[in-house]
Write a protein that holds these residues in place. Structure first.
Motif, PDB file in Angstrom:
ATOM      1  N   PHE A 201       0.855  -1.245   0.061  1.00  0.00           N
ATOM      2  CA  PHE A 201       0.128  -0.120  -0.043  1.00  0.00           C
ATOM      3  C   PHE A 201       0.962   1.234  -0.007  1.00  0.00           C
ATOM      4  O   PHE A 201       1.759   1.239   0.733  1.00  0.00           O
ATOM      5  N   LEU A 205      -1.249   8.897   4.765  1.00  0.00           N
ATOM      6  CA  LEU A 205      -2.013   8.254   5.892  1.00  0.00           C
ATOM      7  C   LEU A 205      -3.238   9.185   6.201  1.00  0.00           C
ATOM      8  O   LEU A 205      -3.065   9.633   7.398  1.00  0.00           O
ATOM      9  N   LYS A 209      -7.889   7.843   1.790  1.00  0.00           N
ATOM     10  CA  LYS A 209      -7.031   6.626   1.239  1.00  0.00           C
ATOM     11  C   LYS A 209      -7.599   5.584   1.824  1.00  0.00           C
ATOM     12  O   LYS A 209      -7.331   4.319   1.410  1.00  0.00           O
ATOM     13  N   LEU A 211      -6.986   3.478   4.462  1.00  0.00           N
ATOM     14  CA  LEU A 211      -6.297   2.324   5.064  1.00  0.00           C
ATOM     15  C   LEU A 211      -6.841   1.710   6.214  1.00  0.00           C
ATOM     16  O   LEU A 211      -6.713   0.424   6.252  1.00  0.00           O
ATOM     17  N   LEU A 214      -8.790  -1.190   4.814  1.00  0.00           N
ATOM     18  CA  LEU A 214      -7.744  -2.068   4.383  1.00  0.00           C
ATOM     19  C   LEU A 214      -7.285  -3.064   5.459  1.00  0.00           C
ATOM     20  O   LEU A 214      -7.264  -4.355   5.309  1.00  0.00           O
ATOM     21  N   CYS A 230       2.126  -7.381   4.669  1.00  0.00           N
ATOM     22  CA  CYS A 230       1.693  -6.012   4.104  1.00  0.00           C
ATOM     23  C   CYS A 230       2.761  -5.022   4.457  1.00  0.00           C
ATOM     24  O   CYS A 230       2.795  -4.589   5.547  1.00  0.00           O
ATOM     25  N   ILE A 232       3.330  -0.807   4.165  1.00  0.00           N
ATOM     26  CA  ILE A 232       2.800   0.394   3.944  1.00  0.00           C
ATOM     27  C   ILE A 232       3.580   1.497   3.868  1.00  0.00           C
ATOM     28  O   ILE A 232       4.420   1.679   4.814  1.00  0.00           O
ATOM     29  N   LEU A 242      -3.473   4.454  13.106  1.00  0.00           N
ATOM     30  CA  LEU A 242      -3.472   3.216  12.260  1.00  0.00           C
ATOM     31  C   LEU A 242      -2.506   2.155  12.572  1.00  0.00           C
ATOM     32  O   LEU A 242      -2.844   0.868  13.012  1.00  0.00           O
ATOM     33  N   ASN A 277      -7.154   1.696  -2.017  1.00  0.00           N
ATOM     34  CA  ASN A 277      -8.547   1.645  -1.456  1.00  0.00           C
ATOM     35  C   ASN A 277      -9.038   2.853  -0.858  1.00  0.00           C
ATOM     36  O   ASN A 277     -10.011   3.094  -0.206  1.00  0.00           O
ATOM     37  N   SER A 278      -8.824   3.887  -1.918  1.00  0.00           N
ATOM     38  CA  SER A 278      -9.347   5.338  -1.692  1.00  0.00           C
ATOM     39  C   SER A 278     -10.871   5.452  -1.667  1.00  0.00           C
ATOM     40  O   SER A 278     -11.247   4.724  -2.693  1.00  0.00           O
TER      41      SER A 278
END
Length: 362
Positions: A201, A205, A209, A211, A214, A230, A232, A242, A277-278
């Motif tokens: 990704f 942040l 977006k 996140l 996600l 994953c 980021i 996050l 994933n925006s």
């Protein structure tokens, strides 16, 4: 040599700024003298790749905010105000530079401005009113660039006065040579197992977006016993929140925050899956960067127009976590590699074509 001035809010490398950096890399090889002025926040090192290029000059405003940085820019202009071109790519900067040209404070033969997002689908209330007011200063632009037909259509619906401007649609460009030279750089990996499905990704942040959504989906992936990791890439005001979410979901062994990295292409290269994933984008520039850098498969929400025209990119129907999980699970199960098709497409949007299109429209 022709002289071009590029004015940006800061040296942070978001999508719009990467387009500008690509343009600088290209024009530096084309008999241009290039000045890039950053209105605020000083030098954070993001433009280190062009600092030693002889015909590129970087000027950093030291103000903490762009509004304060305007005074420093005006003082600087007294000795640096004659250019063949000026290029801008954010609404407030587009308007500001257009005003300076109208007042003959900045002498530039051509002003090329670029729209960076579908602004009236993102902002509401007083901010929407203020942004609409800024378009009043779009008086003497020589060319206004849109990333997609949808972006142009939406702005015409909201601000009919721009119909009088010289406009064109040009897809975001890529500096293919720079990406090729960067993507094979070795980076230290936290996980090196061959059978781990690597997800990437890349983005600021911020809420836009998504996140957080996600991360919720990655918990579902873990519960289905998917073996993934994953990475980021990026930073922003939501980073602390996050990171806490990752801990609370029990994903600390599967998700890592790398922050802003100087060479994101080395992380994109070989990644099994890139995810956007925006909720809303002008056009997700990181998506085509992934295509050029060697990411094997890409999933995106329908956050911008014309995404369905991209080869082999999975465009979701909506923004639900369930649909995103299904798409990730399918990619994980199939482990399909579309990197060759992606790179073939990326070759068609080189930055040289971007500049030639601009010249042909002026």
């Amino acid at each position: 040599m022709k002289r071009i001035l590029i004015v940006l809010p800061t040296d942070s490398l978001g999508g719009a700024e990467r387009v500008s950096l690509n343009l600088v890399n290209y024009l530096s090889k084309c008999n241009f003298e290039i000045t890039v002025y950053f209105l605020s926040r000083g030098d954070n090192g993001s433009w280190h790749s062009v600092k030693k290029v002889d015909n590129v000059k970087l000027c950093f405003g030291s103000a903490s905010r762009e509004v304060k940085g305007i005074l420093g820019f005006l003082r600087w202009l007294k000795e640096n105000n004659k250019y063949d071109y000026v290029y801008t790519t954010h609404l407030h900067v587009n308007s500001f530079i257009s005003l300076l040209r109208n007042l003959h404070i900045l002498k530039a033969g051509r002003h090329v401005a670029r729209e960076s997002t579908v602004i009236f689908d993102r902002f509401f209330g007083i901010r929407r009113f203020l942004f609409k007011f800024l378009y009043f200063f779009y008086r003497n632009l020589d060319l206004l660039i849109f990333q997609t037909d949808f972006m142009q259509k939406r702005l015409l619906e909201e601000v009919g006065s721009i119909s009088k401007l010289n406009r064109t649609v040009i897809r975001n460009p890529l500096d293919i040579d720079f990406i090729n030279n960067s993507k094979n750089t070795l980076v230290e990996r936290e996980v090196n197992e061959i059978d781990v499905f690597r997800i990437i990704f890349v983005g600021r942040l911020i809420e836009l977006k998504n996140l957080s959504g996600l991360l919720d989906v990655l918990l579902l992936c873990k519960q289905r016993e998917m073996k993934f990791f994953c990475e980021i890439l990026g930073d922003g005001p939501l980073r602390g929140q996050l990171e806490n979410q990752v801990v609370s979901l029990g994903l600390k062994q599967s998700v890592i925050f790398k922050g802003v990295v100087g060479n994101p292409y080395s992380y994109m290269n070989g990644a099994d899956l890139g995810v956007i994933n925006s909720f809303k984008e002008g056009f997700p520039n990181v998506l085509i960067e992934m295509m050029a850098a060697g990411t094997k498969n890409i999933i995106t929400t329908p956050c911008a127009g014309e995404l369905n025209s991209l080869p082999k990119v999975t465009v979701l129907n909506g923004f639900s976590n369930d649909e995103l999980f299904d798409a990730i699970f399918q990619a994980y199960s199939a482990k399909t590699d579309y990197s060759a098709e992606y790179f073939s497409y990326a070759q068609s949007i080189r930055v040289s074509s971007f500049w030639h299109s601009i010249e042909s429209c002026l």
